[in-house]
Structures are given as C-alpha cells and as structure tokens.
Motif scaffolding. Structure first.
Motif, short mmCIF file in Angstrom:
data_model
loop_
_atom_site.label_atom_id
_atom_site.label_comp_id
_atom_site.label_asym_id
_atom_site.label_seq_id
_atom_site.Cartn_x
_atom_site.Cartn_y
_atom_site.Cartn_z
N ALA B 14 33.33 37.06 25.03
CA ALA B 14 34.06 35.87 24.58
C ALA B 14 33.34 34.53 25.29
CB ALA B 14 35.56 36.05 24.68
N ALA B 15 33.26 33.49 24.89
CA ALA B 15 32.99 32.20 25.67
C ALA B 15 34.06 31.93 26.75
CB ALA B 15 32.57 31.01 24.73
N THR B 16 33.62 31.67 27.86
CA THR B 16 34.73 31.25 28.86
C THR B 16 34.61 29.59 29.21
OG1 THR B 16 33.26 31.54 30.63
CG2 THR B 16 34.85 33.37 29.91
N ILE B 17 35.63 29.19 29.61
CA ILE B 17 35.92 27.66 29.92
C ILE B 17 36.67 27.94 31.50
CG2 ILE B 17 35.83 26.85 27.79
CD1 ILE B 17 39.10 26.67 28.39
N GLN B 18 36.60 26.69 32.09
CA GLN B 18 37.31 26.56 33.25
C GLN B 18 38.54 25.71 33.33
OE1 GLN B 18 36.41 28.11 36.21
NE2 GLN B 18 34.98 29.28 34.91
N LEU B 19 39.48 26.20 33.87
CA LEU B 19 40.51 25.11 34.23
C LEU B 19 41.13 25.39 35.28
CD1 LEU B 19 43.38 27.22 33.55
CD2 LEU B 19 42.60 26.94 31.14
N THR B 20 42.15 24.38 35.69
CA THR B 20 42.88 24.72 37.01
C THR B 20 44.50 24.85 37.02
OG1 THR B 20 43.13 22.21 37.40
CG2 THR B 20 41.29 23.23 38.22
N LEU B 21 45.01 25.81 37.91
CA LEU B 21 46.23 25.91 37.89
C LEU B 21 46.78 25.58 39.28
CD1 LEU B 21 49.05 27.02 37.04
CD2 LEU B 21 48.30 29.35 37.66
N ASP B 22 47.55 24.54 39.51
CA ASP B 22 48.01 24.07 40.78
C ASP B 22 46.75 23.73 41.78
OD1 ASP B 22 50.51 24.00 40.03
OD2 ASP B 22 50.98 25.92 40.76
N GLY B 23 45.40 23.37 40.95
CA GLY B 23 44.28 22.87 41.81
C GLY B 23 43.49 24.26 41.82
N GLU B 24 43.69 25.37 41.75
CA GLU B 24 42.98 26.43 41.83
C GLU B 24 42.13 26.94 40.57
OE1 GLU B 24 43.90 31.45 41.64
OE2 GLU B 24 45.52 30.13 41.67
N PRO B 25 40.97 27.29 40.76
CA PRO B 25 40.02 27.29 39.46
C PRO B 25 40.67 28.37 38.69
CG PRO B 25 38.71 27.56 41.41
CD PRO B 25 40.08 27.10 42.23
N ASP B 86 38.34 23.27 28.21
CA ASP B 86 37.61 23.25 29.35
C ASP B 86 38.16 21.94 30.09
OD1 ASP B 86 35.85 24.54 31.14
OD2 ASP B 86 34.12 22.89 30.14
N GLY B 87 38.34 22.19 31.40
CA GLY B 87 38.69 20.98 32.21
C GLY B 87 40.26 20.61 32.10
N MET B 88 40.85 21.59 31.42
CA MET B 88 42.54 21.50 31.32
C MET B 88 43.00 21.66 32.64
SD MET B 88 44.85 23.38 28.94
CE MET B 88 45.00 22.78 27.39
N VAL B 89 44.09 20.83 33.16
CA VAL B 89 44.75 20.67 34.53
C VAL B 89 46.19 21.20 34.08
CG1 VAL B 89 45.40 19.46 36.30
CG2 VAL B 89 43.26 19.01 35.14
N LEU B 90 46.38 22.40 34.68
CA LEU B 90 47.79 22.87 34.54
C LEU B 90 48.54 22.90 35.79
CD1 LEU B 90 46.74 26.16 32.55
CD2 LEU B 90 47.55 23.92 31.79
N ARG B 91 49.93 22.75 35.77
CA ARG B 91 50.51 22.54 37.12
C ARG B 91 51.71 23.57 36.73
NH1 ARG B 91 49.07 20.42 41.20
NH2 ARG B 91 47.12 18.85 40.95
#
Lengths: 459, 106
Positions: B14-25, B86-91
């Motif tokens: 599967a293609a992967t993307i990068q996001l962050t959870l509380d700043g952690e990749p 991609d680039g989603m910012v989660l908290r």
C-alpha cells in the motif's frame, strides 16, 4: 428538473436491492449513505477489496454484485452523506463536508440496518476492548488483523469472524462463549422451523468445525466478564466458566452479543416502534411491505427487526415493489406476483431467527449491568448512577436521561439506550421506547443557520 | 511507554503517507480512516474523557463517537469517518469536548 420518486437511506443489502428494483421499473432514486462507499457494514468496501482478502469469504464477495447493480440509469448515489433529519412529506436533510442539503421525494425508504449491541461490563471502555464486528470492519476496510485476540460473547458473527481470522493467519487466542448448553437445549425446539434455512445452518456448523479443527480453545457458558489493563497495555480478561474463574491476557478483547436495529432515524421520523422480546431490542413497526404508520416512509432490512443480509435483500425488494405500486408504476396484481419469490426468500431467511435468538441470547448481566460498570460511554454514567436515579423516582427513559445525562452525549444514546432499558425492565418498570430527536447526528450551529436560507433541491 | 498496536499490519502492499499525532510523526496507509491509522500505529488511547479515562476508536462505523479527534485544528471529528491525508495534523483531545472555532456539539 424531474421530481425524485424515492430517497433510500442506507446502501446496505436492503437499500441496494430496493434501489436496483425501483430503478428497473423506471423510478428515479437517490441513495444516501454515511460511509465512503456503498455496501453497508456487511459488505463494507466490497467493491474495492477485489481478491486481495480472500479470507473474508464467499458470502462477503457476493455483495459485489449488489454494488455493481447500482450502476444503473435512474440511480443517483451520494456517499459521505450523513442524514440528520427525516420528515413526513417526505423530506430528508443530509450533511456532507459541513454543508446541509434538503431533498424531497415522493417516498422515503429507511434502510439504516443494524449496529452491534453494546456489551457493558467492568472495563469495556478500555483501549483494547472492542466489538468483534468493529474488528471485522477493520479487516474489510484496512486489512488490519486482530493480534492474538480473544473473542468473547455469542452469536453467529463470532464464529464467522473467528473463521475469517483463522483463514487470514491471525488465529484467535480463544473463544469465550456466553451461550450455555441449557440455552441451546431450549433453542432446539425452534430447529424444525430452522430447517427451512438448512444452508445457513450448515454454514454455521462448517464455521464451528473450522474453529475446532484449528484447535482454538473454547469456553462455553461463560459469565462475569471483566477487563483490566496490564502494565504493558494488554487486557487482562476475567470470566467464570464451569464454576471456575479464568484469566487470559490479550492485546485485544473482541466482544459480541448480537446486533440490534439502528432506529434513531426511524424514531426521530416519528415512526411507531415496538419491543421485540426475543431479540431484546426496539424495532420499527412495519407491515409485510415495510410500510410504517408515517405516510410516505417505509422501513426495510434489519431496522425493522434483525434478519440478516438475505432477509434484508428480500425486504428491500418487497418495499421497492410496494413503493412502485404507490407511485403508479406497478398494478397491485403485478406487485403481488413479482413479490411472491421475495416473500418466500424472506420466509426462508427468517426461519432460522427464532433458533438463533434463543440459542445466542445476550447475557442478563450484559442487558442490565450493575455497580460501577459504565452504561453511557459518552457521559461516563454508571449502572449505579442509573439505579440511584430510579431510587429517586425516575420512572422511564426520559426521566433517567434528565436525572443522569445518560444518552445526552454525542452518540445520543446509541450506546446506552438498550442498557438503560434493560436496567429499567430489571427494576420492574415497563420501559417506553426512548425518544430520538433531530438532528440525529451532531451538526454544527453554523450549518444549521446556513440551512434557513437554503433553497430546497430535488436533483 | 508506547503500547504496540493491537493489530497485525497487513502484508498487502500500500502507498503510505505521513501525518502527525500530537507532533509525533506517524506513517499511515493511504486510504485508511484516521481511526484505522491510529489503531495500526499504537495500542494506546487516542483520547482522554472528561474524567481522564483513556479511550480509543470503538465501533468503527460512526455510531459511538469514541474516536473523536482533532483533525487539522477542527475538534470532535469522528476518526472512523475521516480519511487520512498526507500532512494531516492530528491532536488527541483531553478532557471535555471543547467548543472551538464556532464548532459545537449538537
């Protein structure tokens, strides 16, 4: 702009067959579903997964044909569409991406399906405890496989999920089953009727044989569930079986006590509901065509009583035929003649239900928990809180809600209505059907405000 | 201590993307929901309740609202109903549901 004949809410087995049937006879149909793709929970993402996940089995793959049949003239599909209001008239208000739309049609068919019965016991809110069907949704939508999981509870779905996990190479650690030999014995009187559904019975026996052959440990007649968190984040699952207390540590405890009708939408639309004692759930009241007491609103599938996918497919077609008749597109005779086969299919599919309902009935302690067990997950209200409100004079679901806030969170009672009902019934009350009000899903105030100036559309 | 995911990562490519959870990749599989991506990432809580109790995605079908998470600054999003980008910012949300940016629970 043509007038829309029919809005169908829910693209599961009932909604999909209804859409295809109505469109085949020339009706203009709008099919709305909250998920990203048609299929419903049972066929989640079936149009996407192709042959990548053969362990999901033939019955799942069979949903592909239903999804494909939606690609027909006369059917418009809106996915990611959250319906939050249905009115007599009928009129449907749905939201997507923070914008609401009002759509009218001559008829509405509610095919909202089922959800898993909430299974409250001490520790059921911990990360690592999850409904078994939720784990199955993850298998269907993401290919994620439960790691070293314990399946606990009862119902045909447990066996199906266990078999799928075995085939996927993610054997469950154990099955902890709540049905007792006595329950099975009591259910046996329904077996003659269930023989009408022999293929389904054989499928079930095949699943159990697969679990046996895989050498999975099975505990029967289990009660007294409780879950605690261990130091490494695992779940320490305790239960009583054959007079002994057992403990199993597992990363993932998957629970199941059957499925229940999703009725928020039909209740908020003002449709009359009834209590199904055998299934321990509220269901929309319908006639054999799926008609309700609200003019222009039909209900088909599990929302009118749990019957499973085959029953839902037949019910979807029956409702569509009746709606076509009311639209003047089918004579009464034509409707009745076409319906005969579906009527027979529905009878066959429902024949096994009394046996399943009795054999895999939910545990009394799950229906009416006590003490510190959380009942309302949103507002963190315990069984003891509910009991206290009853002692203080609360008489029914509304008063319990006002007194405790149970059911006032964002899920609006979807996770606690039945448990509150169970506790009320256990305390000698005869509980009324709880109310559901629009908006039946949280909608932002700005979105509501924008709606007042919105022009009604019929695409 | 990070708790390992309670799920086995699928062998499917599967293609992967990068996001962050509380700043952690966090690396996620394209096409997954936020809730699935977080469950694949760790076995830890994705939210703390008003009373500080840990919760994570539960029903996976939009019913229970236990997967509420802040997505790109928008609070109270149902993680099981939103796809990763991609680039989603989660908290993670901690404590009572907040009324932010005009957003409000119904």
């Amino acid at each position: 702009m043509h007038e829309l004949d029919l809005i169908i809410i829910g693209a599961g087995p009932a909604g999909m067959t209804a859409a295809a049937t109505a469109a085949k006879h020339g009706a203009r149909v709008l099919l709305l579903d909250e998920q990203r793709r048609s299929g419903g929970q049972i066929y989640r993402d079936v149009g996407e997964t192709d042959s990548a996940r053969p362990y999901l089995g033939k019955d799942y793959a069979a949903g592909r044909a239903l999804v494909a049949a939606l690609n027909a003239p006369g059917i418009d599909i809106e996915v990611d569409a959250t319906v939050w209001r249905v009115d007599a008239g009928p009129r449907v208000i749905w939201s997507r991406g923070g914008k609401s739309h009002v759509t009218r049609a001559r008829h509405v068919l509610l095919a909202s399906g089922a959800q898993e019965r909430p299974t409250p016991f001490p520790g059921w809110t911990l990360p690592g405890v999850m409904p078994a069907g939720a784990a199955q949704i993850l298998m269907k939508t993401s290919g994620l496989l439960p790691r070293d999981a314990v399946l606990a509870g009862s119902g045909p779905l447990i066996y199906l999920i266990a078999a799928q996990m075995i085939d996927a190479g993610a054997r469950p650690r154990a099955l902890v089953e709540t049905q007792s030999p006595r329950m099975l014995l009591r259910a046996a009187r329904h077996l003659p009727r269930a023989l009408l559904a022999t293929p389904t019975l054989l499928k079930g026996l095949g699943l159990i044989a697969k679990i046996r052959a895989a050498g999975i440990t099975r505990h029967i007649g289990a009660t007294g569930f409780s879950a605690e968190k261990t130091e490494n984040g695992d779940i320490l699952f305790s239960f009583t079986a054959k007079g002994h207390r057992h403990q199993i540590a597992t990363p993932l405890l998957l629970t199941h006590q059957g499925v229940v009708p999703s009725t928020h939408i039909s209740r908020a639309a003002g449709v009359a509901h009834e209590w199904n004692e055998a299934q321990q759930a509220f269901q929309a009241k319908t006639d054999p065509w799926g008609r309700t007491d609200v003019h222009g609103i039909h209900v088909a599938g599990d929302g009118a009583g749990i019957g499973g996918a085959d029953a839902a497919k037949a019910a979807g077609r029956l409702a569509a035929l009746d709606i076509l008749h009311r639209l003047g597109r089918l004579t009464e005779d034509a409707r009745n003649q076409t319906a005969a086969a579906d009527r027979a299919a529905h009878r066959r599919a429902m024949a096994i239900r009394p046996f399943l309902d009795a054999a895999y009935a939910p545990l009394p302690e799950i229906l009416a928990p006590e003490g510190d067990t959380i009942v309302c997950r949103c507002e963190e209200i315990t069984a003891a809180d509910i009991h206290a409100s009853l002692k203080e004079g609360a008489k029914g679901p509304r008063q319990v809600k006002t007194a405790t806030r149970a059911g006032m969170g964002p899920c609006q009672g979807r996770m606690c209505d039945l448990t509150v009902r169970g506790i009320l019934a256990n305390c000698g009350a005869t509980p009324a059907t709880p109310r559901a009000r629009s908006p039946i899903k949280p909608v932002k105030l700005g979105e509501l405000a924008a709606l007042t100036s919105h022009k009604e559309t019929s695409p | 201590m990070k708790i390992a995911s309670r799920f086995l990562t699928p062998p499917e490519p599967a293609a992967t993307i990068q996001l962050t959870l509380d700043g952690e990749p966090v690396t996620a599989r394209a096409g997954d929901t936020v809730a699935a991506a977080l469950l694949a990432h760790s076995g830890d809580a994705s939210r703390l309740t008003a009373r500080g109790a840990p919760r994570t995605a539960f029903c996976m079908m939009g019913v229970c609202f236990d997967c509420l998470v802040e997505v790109d600054g928008r609070p109270n999003c149902q993680g099981c109903m939103v796809q990763v980008r991609d680039g989603m910012v989660l908290r993670r949300q901690r404590g009572p549901r907040k009324l932010m940016g005009g957003a409000q629970d119904a």
